[in-house]
Design an enzyme around this catalytic site. Sequence first.
Site, PDB file in Angstrom:
ATOM      1  N   TYR A  62      17.529   8.849 -28.596  1.00 34.21           N
ATOM      2  CA  TYR A  62      16.067   8.814 -28.812  1.00 34.21           C
ATOM      3  C   TYR A  62      15.592   7.417 -29.196  1.00 34.21           C
ATOM      4  CZ  TYR A  62      15.808  13.756 -27.976  1.00 34.21           C
ATOM      5  OH  TYR A  62      15.868  14.977 -27.350  1.00 34.21           O
ATOM      6  N   ARG A  65      14.950   5.637 -25.964  1.00 32.12           N
ATOM      7  CA  ARG A  65      13.727   6.113 -25.301  1.00 32.12           C
ATOM      8  C   ARG A  65      12.479   5.663 -26.062  1.00 32.12           C
ATOM      9  NH1 ARG A  65      14.467  12.362 -24.344  1.00 32.12           N
ATOM     10  NH2 ARG A  65      12.454  12.160 -23.296  1.00 32.12           N
ATOM     11  N   HIS A 117       6.596  20.051 -27.301  1.00 30.54           N
ATOM     12  CA  HIS A 117       8.000  19.692 -27.533  1.00 30.54           C
ATOM     13  C   HIS A 117       8.128  18.515 -28.491  1.00 30.54           C
ATOM     14  CE1 HIS A 117       9.258  21.622 -23.430  1.00 30.54           C
ATOM     15  NE2 HIS A 117       9.014  22.516 -24.354  1.00 30.54           N
ATOM     16  N   CYS A 144      12.280   8.222 -45.622  1.00 28.96           N
ATOM     17  CA  CYS A 144      11.086   9.051 -45.396  1.00 28.96           C
ATOM     18  C   CYS A 144       9.888   8.429 -46.118  1.00 28.96           C
ATOM     19  CB  CYS A 144      11.323  10.474 -45.926  1.00 28.96           C
ATOM     20  SG  CYS A 144       9.835  11.506 -45.875  1.00 28.96           S
TER      21      CYS A 144
HETATM   22  C1  BV8 Z   1      13.106  28.327 -27.122  1.00 28.97           C
HETATM   23  C2  BV8 Z   1      13.221  17.744 -25.775  1.00 28.97           C
HETATM   24  C3  BV8 Z   1      13.403  30.156 -28.496  1.00 28.97           C
HETATM   25  C4  BV8 Z   1      12.405  16.564 -25.925  1.00 28.97           C
HETATM   26  C5  BV8 Z   1      13.049  19.580 -24.286  1.00 28.97           C
HETATM   27  C6  BV8 Z   1      19.603  29.799 -25.131  1.00 28.97           C
HETATM   28  C7  BV8 Z   1      19.189  29.660 -26.453  1.00 28.97           C
HETATM   29  C8  BV8 Z   1      17.861  29.403 -26.784  1.00 28.97           C
HETATM   30  C9  BV8 Z   1      16.946  29.224 -25.775  1.00 28.97           C
HETATM   31  C10 BV8 Z   1      17.388  29.323 -24.472  1.00 28.97           C
HETATM   32  C11 BV8 Z   1      18.684  29.635 -24.127  1.00 28.97           C
HETATM   33  N1  BV8 Z   1      18.775  29.672 -22.761  1.00 28.97           N
HETATM   34  C12 BV8 Z   1      17.573  29.410 -22.223  1.00 28.97           C
HETATM   35  C13 BV8 Z   1      16.732  29.207 -23.246  1.00 28.97           C
HETATM   36  C14 BV8 Z   1      15.388  28.828 -23.189  1.00 28.97           C
HETATM   37  C15 BV8 Z   1      15.372  27.299 -23.142  1.00 28.97           C
HETATM   38  C16 BV8 Z   1      15.275  26.955 -21.675  1.00 28.97           C
HETATM   39  O1  BV8 Z   1      14.244  27.159 -21.093  1.00 28.97           O
HETATM   40  N2  BV8 Z   1      16.387  26.461 -21.097  1.00 28.97           N
HETATM   41  C17 BV8 Z   1      16.348  26.143 -19.681  1.00 28.97           C
HETATM   42  C18 BV8 Z   1      17.131  24.867 -19.413  1.00 28.97           C
HETATM   43  C19 BV8 Z   1      16.900  27.342 -18.904  1.00 28.97           C
HETATM   44  N3  BV8 Z   1      14.204  26.890 -23.872  1.00 28.97           N
HETATM   45  C20 BV8 Z   1      14.311  26.538 -25.165  1.00 28.97           C
HETATM   46  O2  BV8 Z   1      15.356  26.454 -25.770  1.00 28.97           O
HETATM   47  C21 BV8 Z   1      12.989  26.291 -25.870  1.00 28.97           C
HETATM   48  N4  BV8 Z   1      12.994  27.014 -27.098  1.00 28.97           N
HETATM   49  O3  BV8 Z   1      13.185  29.022 -26.149  1.00 28.97           O
HETATM   50  O4  BV8 Z   1      13.139  28.784 -28.381  1.00 28.97           O
HETATM   51  C22 BV8 Z   1      13.330  30.506 -29.905  1.00 28.97           C
HETATM   52  C23 BV8 Z   1      12.830  31.739 -30.222  1.00 28.97           C
HETATM   53  C24 BV8 Z   1      12.764  32.082 -31.547  1.00 28.97           C
HETATM   54  C25 BV8 Z   1      13.191  31.190 -32.508  1.00 28.97           C
HETATM   55  C26 BV8 Z   1      13.689  29.945 -32.167  1.00 28.97           C
HETATM   56  C27 BV8 Z   1      13.765  29.595 -30.860  1.00 28.97           C
HETATM   57  C28 BV8 Z   1      12.809  24.812 -26.206  1.00 28.97           C
HETATM   58  C29 BV8 Z   1      12.549  24.031 -24.937  1.00 28.97           C
HETATM   59  C30 BV8 Z   1      12.267  22.572 -25.295  1.00 28.97           C
HETATM   60  C31 BV8 Z   1      13.521  21.795 -25.161  1.00 28.97           C
HETATM   61  N5  BV8 Z   1      13.251  20.367 -25.289  1.00 28.97           N
HETATM   62  N6  BV8 Z   1      12.995  18.292 -24.461  1.00 28.97           N
HETATM   63  C32 BV8 Z   1      12.899  15.484 -25.017  1.00 28.97           C
HETATM   64  O5  BV8 Z   1      14.027  15.010 -25.197  1.00 28.97           O
HETATM   65  O6  BV8 Z   1      12.112  15.131 -24.145  1.00 28.97           O
HETATM   66  S1  BV8 Z   1      12.854  20.208 -22.729  1.00 28.97           S
HETATM   67  C33 BV8 Z   1      12.726  19.001 -21.550  1.00 28.97           C
HETATM   68  O7  BV8 Z   1      12.443  19.698 -20.339  1.00 28.97           O
HETATM   69  C34 BV8 Z   1      11.556  18.068 -21.746  1.00 28.97           C
HETATM   70  O8  BV8 Z   1      10.716  18.403 -22.816  1.00 28.97           O
HETATM   71  C35 BV8 Z   1      10.780  18.266 -20.455  1.00 28.97           C
HETATM   72  O9  BV8 Z   1       9.445  18.016 -20.602  1.00 28.97           O
HETATM   73  C36 BV8 Z   1      11.050  19.686 -20.210  1.00 28.97           C
HETATM   74  C37 BV8 Z   1      10.657  20.243 -18.893  1.00 28.97           C
HETATM   75  O10 BV8 Z   1      11.082  19.360 -17.894  1.00 28.97           O
HETATM   76  P1  BV8 Z   1       9.959  18.793 -16.904  1.00 28.97           P
HETATM   77  O11 BV8 Z   1       8.911  18.132 -17.719  1.00 28.97           O
HETATM   78  O12 BV8 Z   1       9.520  19.877 -15.983  1.00 28.97           O
HETATM   79  O13 BV8 Z   1      10.752  17.663 -16.143  1.00 28.97           O
HETATM   80  P2  BV8 Z   1      11.705  17.870 -14.874  1.00 28.97           P
HETATM   81  O14 BV8 Z   1      12.462  16.609 -14.702  1.00 28.97           O
HETATM   82  O15 BV8 Z   1      12.443  19.159 -14.993  1.00 28.97           O
HETATM   83  O16 BV8 Z   1      10.680  18.033 -13.644  1.00 28.97           O
HETATM   84  C38 BV8 Z   1       9.833  16.951 -13.281  1.00 28.97           C
HETATM   85  C39 BV8 Z   1       8.953  17.440 -12.152  1.00 28.97           C
HETATM   86  O17 BV8 Z   1       8.049  16.373 -11.818  1.00 28.97           O
HETATM   87  C40 BV8 Z   1       9.713  17.769 -10.884  1.00 28.97           C
HETATM   88  O18 BV8 Z   1       9.232  19.007 -10.368  1.00 28.97           O
HETATM   89  C41 BV8 Z   1       9.345  16.631  -9.915  1.00 28.97           C
HETATM   90  O19 BV8 Z   1       9.244  17.080  -8.570  1.00 28.97           O
HETATM   91  C42 BV8 Z   1       7.993  16.226 -10.413  1.00 28.97           C
HETATM   92  N7  BV8 Z   1       7.646  14.816 -10.145  1.00 28.97           N
HETATM   93  C43 BV8 Z   1       8.476  13.742 -10.096  1.00 28.97           C
HETATM   94  N8  BV8 Z   1       7.749  12.631  -9.823  1.00 28.97           N
HETATM   95  C44 BV8 Z   1       6.456  13.019  -9.727  1.00 28.97           C
HETATM   96  C45 BV8 Z   1       6.377  14.413  -9.927  1.00 28.97           C
HETATM   97  N9  BV8 Z   1       5.222  15.098  -9.872  1.00 28.97           N
HETATM   98  C46 BV8 Z   1       4.099  14.387  -9.617  1.00 28.97           C
HETATM   99  N10 BV8 Z   1       4.081  13.053  -9.415  1.00 28.97           N
HETATM  100  C47 BV8 Z   1       5.233  12.341  -9.460  1.00 28.97           C
HETATM  101  N11 BV8 Z   1       5.195  11.006  -9.248  1.00 28.97           N
END
Ligand code: BV8
Length: 251
Positions: A62, A65, A117, A144
Amino acid sequence: MTSPSLTSSNRRIVVLTGAGISKESGLDTFRDADGIWSRVSLEEVATPEGFRSDPAKVQAFYNARRRQLQDSEVEPNPAHAALGRLSRALGDDLLLVTQNIDDLHERGGADPVLHMHGELLRARCLACGADSLWRADIDRDSRCSVCGATGQLRPHVVWFGEMPLEMERIYAALADCDLFVSIGTSGNVYPAAGFVAEAREAGAHTLELNLEPSEGATLFAEKRYGPASELVPAWVEEVLAETGKDTGLAE
Ligand code: BV8
């Protein structure tokens, strides 16, 4: 195509953005071929378990970044500026939710911005729970600014397995919106990827603006594909013209 729900003047819009909107500003996405998760393991740097087992590795990830985000090369692009204009014109009729932890929406003029997030430029204290603006590296000597504890800071970022921020406010807005627009997200990460279904449930029109179809593409009533820097300004122009709320301050 005119979004059907925008005929009335007081429609309510929820916009969700992802890493794709910041790609043209020089910040990598996560799941593109050259994305962040192709270089580093999500489990090691974006989970509480990863932080417990190797905090220095997570802080370094981080810190790099956070430094990159503050590099003079990284600037808001026309998509951020267009959403800034929409934010000024619509006020409370727009809720801008981002999965991104960068500050490019704010620097593009949007206010408020809901960072579900967390934020790269804020640190959270494990001792007192407060989060505060933080532009420097975080390390063992970091103190802190609220309680004075040293070596107790982590990035104010939501990791996998942690609850995203302001979910109640987001779900209330989705239940009440006429239009949901998803910009620059692959639709892989929940709960954000489920927002389109919530909006459809509420009877909202749904629009995807992305470089290519997302995982949830079939759930959107309307889809436009191309770079955000072209699609978003064009869409904002349409909305401002249809609702007659143009600020007249073209970017
Ligand atoms: C939750 C951190 C529940 C910050 C991120 C097991 C245990 C717990 C949860 C889970 C589990 N299994 C699955 C889950 C759910 C999990 C999840 O969804 N996993 C996925 C991988 C399957 N989710 C979680 O854990 C979430 N919490 O569920 O909590 C809970 C319930 C009760 C009590 C407690 C907890 C938390 C999710 C947040 C995780 N943190 N990031 C950081 O480091 O940045 S997520 C990470 O992915 C980023 O935040 C990012 O924003 C996010 C999504 O990604 P995208 O933004 O979509 O980026 P990506 O690269 O994927 O796509 C980019 C797109 O842009 C593409 O489509 C591309 O075509 C397009 N693009 C590219 N260039 C352009 C463009 N479009 C337009 N113009 C361009 N030029």
